[in-house]
Design a protein around this motif. Structure first.
Motif, PDB file in Angstrom:
ATOM      1  N   CYS A 142      69.491  72.920  76.020  1.00 23.56           N
ATOM      2  CA  CYS A 142      68.473  73.369  76.954  1.00 23.56           C
ATOM      3  C   CYS A 142      67.930  74.729  76.531  1.00 23.56           C
ATOM      4  CB  CYS A 142      69.065  73.478  78.363  1.00 23.56           C
ATOM      5  SG  CYS A 142      67.869  73.946  79.593  1.00 23.56           S
ATOM      6  N   ARG A 143      66.609  74.861  76.516  1.00 22.46           N
ATOM      7  CA  ARG A 143      66.004  76.119  76.115  1.00 22.46           C
ATOM      8  C   ARG A 143      65.294  76.764  77.283  1.00 22.46           C
ATOM      9  NH1 ARG A 143      63.646  75.298  70.020  1.00 22.46           N
ATOM     10  NH2 ARG A 143      65.446  74.208  69.178  1.00 22.46           N
ATOM     11  N   GLY A 167      62.197  78.479  78.936  1.00 22.60           N
ATOM     12  CA  GLY A 167      60.760  78.505  78.758  1.00 22.60           C
ATOM     13  C   GLY A 167      60.128  79.473  79.729  1.00 22.60           C
ATOM     14  N   ASP A 212      57.600  78.630  82.890  1.00 18.30           N
ATOM     15  CA  ASP A 212      57.627  77.229  83.288  1.00 18.30           C
ATOM     16  C   ASP A 212      57.514  77.129  84.799  1.00 18.30           C
ATOM     17  OD1 ASP A 212      57.922  76.190  80.797  1.00 18.30           O
ATOM     18  OD2 ASP A 212      60.106  76.239  80.842  1.00 18.30           O
ATOM     19  N   TRP A 260      65.692  78.954  85.078  1.00 17.58           N
ATOM     20  CA  TRP A 260      64.853  78.681  83.903  1.00 17.58           C
ATOM     21  C   TRP A 260      65.335  77.496  83.072  1.00 17.58           C
ATOM     22  CZ3 TRP A 260      62.692  83.433  80.828  1.00 17.58           C
ATOM     23  CH2 TRP A 260      61.876  84.193  81.659  1.00 17.58           C
ATOM     24  N   THR A 294      64.786  74.283  84.918  1.00 20.71           N
ATOM     25  CA  THR A 294      63.365  74.002  85.078  1.00 20.71           C
ATOM     26  C   THR A 294      62.786  73.381  83.811  1.00 20.71           C
ATOM     27  OG1 THR A 294      63.140  75.851  86.605  1.00 20.71           O
ATOM     28  CG2 THR A 294      61.123  75.030  85.611  1.00 20.71           C
ATOM     29  N   ARG A 295      63.136  73.966  82.688  1.00 21.92           N
ATOM     30  CA  ARG A 295      62.658  73.451  81.406  1.00 21.92           C
ATOM     31  C   ARG A 295      63.156  72.026  81.178  1.00 21.92           C
ATOM     32  NH1 ARG A 295      58.554  73.913  77.891  1.00 21.92           N
ATOM     33  NH2 ARG A 295      59.214  73.552  75.742  1.00 21.92           N
ATOM     34  N   THR A 330      61.276  68.244  80.616  1.00 23.23           N
ATOM     35  CA  THR A 330      61.329  67.589  79.310  1.00 23.23           C
ATOM     36  C   THR A 330      62.324  66.436  79.221  1.00 23.23           C
ATOM     37  OG1 THR A 330      62.937  69.248  78.541  1.00 23.23           O
ATOM     38  CG2 THR A 330      60.590  69.713  78.158  1.00 23.23           C
TER      39      THR A 330
END
Length: 206
Positions: free
Chosen positions: A11-12, A14, A17, A32, A35-36, A40
Motif C-alpha cells: 500500500c502506498r 497518495g 487522495d 492515507w 484511502t489509496r 486501487t
C-alpha cells in the motif's frame, strides 16, 4: 502500528487522495494508505489479526461507520478520546478512525500508574475512553477520577460490560454521507509518554 495487525505491505501513500467520500486524506491523517488502497484494490487483504481477516473495503466501511458511531455518542470535532489496550485490529482502528473523524486520539501508556493516567486525562479533558478487557478496571477507576470522561467504549473480543458501548457497534453505524468537518482542520494523535520521564506527562488539546 500494533504488531498483531498487518496492513498490506504494498500500500502506498497518495497525497490528496479523496478519503472514503471526503477530503481528509489531504490533511495527512493515518487513513492515507487505506484511502489509496480503497481506490486501487478494495478487495485486497488489509488486516490479519488472529482469525479476523479484513479487506480494505471491509475495513474502510468500519472506519467510515466509526465517525457516525462516535457522533451518535455526542462526541464532536476536536474532542479528545483516550485509548488503553493491547495490540489488536480494533486498536489500529483507533489510530486510523478517530483522527479521521476529526477527533484527537490520546493513546495511553498502560505502564503508567492510575494516578499518572488520571493526570493525563484531566489535563486534556478527554470525553471518552476506549479500553480492552485487560484494562477495564483501570478505565473504570479513571471514570471515577476524571470528571470529563462521559463515555466508556470496550474494544475487546467479548460482549461489552454493562454501562459500556462496544467498539464494533460504533463501527457498524450507518456512515455519514457528507464530507466530515475534519477536512478543514489538522487531526492529532498523542503518543504515549515515556514512563521514565521525571516530569508529569500531559495530554493533547484540540
Amino acid at each position: 502500528m500494533p504488531a498483531s495487525s498487518r496492513v498490506g505491505s504494498r500500500c502506498r501513500v497518495g497525497a490528496g487522495d479523496p478519503v472514503m467520500g471526503g477530503a481528509m486524506a489531504s490533511q495527512g491523517t493515518l487513513s492515507w494508505p487505506m484511502t489509496r488502497a480503497l481506490a486501487t484494490r478494495p478487495n485486497a487483504q488489509a488486516i490479519v489479526d488472529g482469525e479476523t481477516c479484513l479487506t480494505y473495503a471491509q475495513w474502510g466501511r468500519r472506519v467510515r461507520g466509526l465517525t457516525a458511531g462516535l457522533r451518535n455518542l455526542g462526541l464532536r470535532t476536536g474532542d479528545v478520546i483516550a485509548s488503553i489496550g493491547q495490540n489488536s485490529f480494533r486498536h489500529l482502528e483507533c489510530w486510523v478512525g478517530i483522527p479521521a473523524a476529526g477527533m484527537v486520539l490520546n493513546d495511553l501508556n498502560y505502564r503508567l500508574a492510575v494516578r499518572e493516567l488520571e493526570f493525563i486525562i484531566n489535563d486534556c479533558e478527554a470525553r471518552a475512553i476506549v479500553a480492552d478487557g485487560a484494562y477495564l478496571e483501570v478505565a473504570r477507576q479513571l471514570k471515577q477520577l476524571c470528571p470529563s470522561l462521559e463515555c466508556l467504549v470496550y474494544f475487546g473480543t467479548e460482549s461489552a460490560p454493562g454501562g459500556w458501548v462496544h467498539w464494533d457497534d460504533l463501527c457498524s453505524a450507518t456512515p455519514l454521507d457528507e464530507d466530515h468537518p475534519s477536512s478543514a482542520r489538522s487531526p492529532r494523535i498523542r503518543l504515549p509518554p515515556s514512563p521514565t520521564l521525571a516530569a508529569r506527562p500531559v495530554g493533547p488539546r484540540a
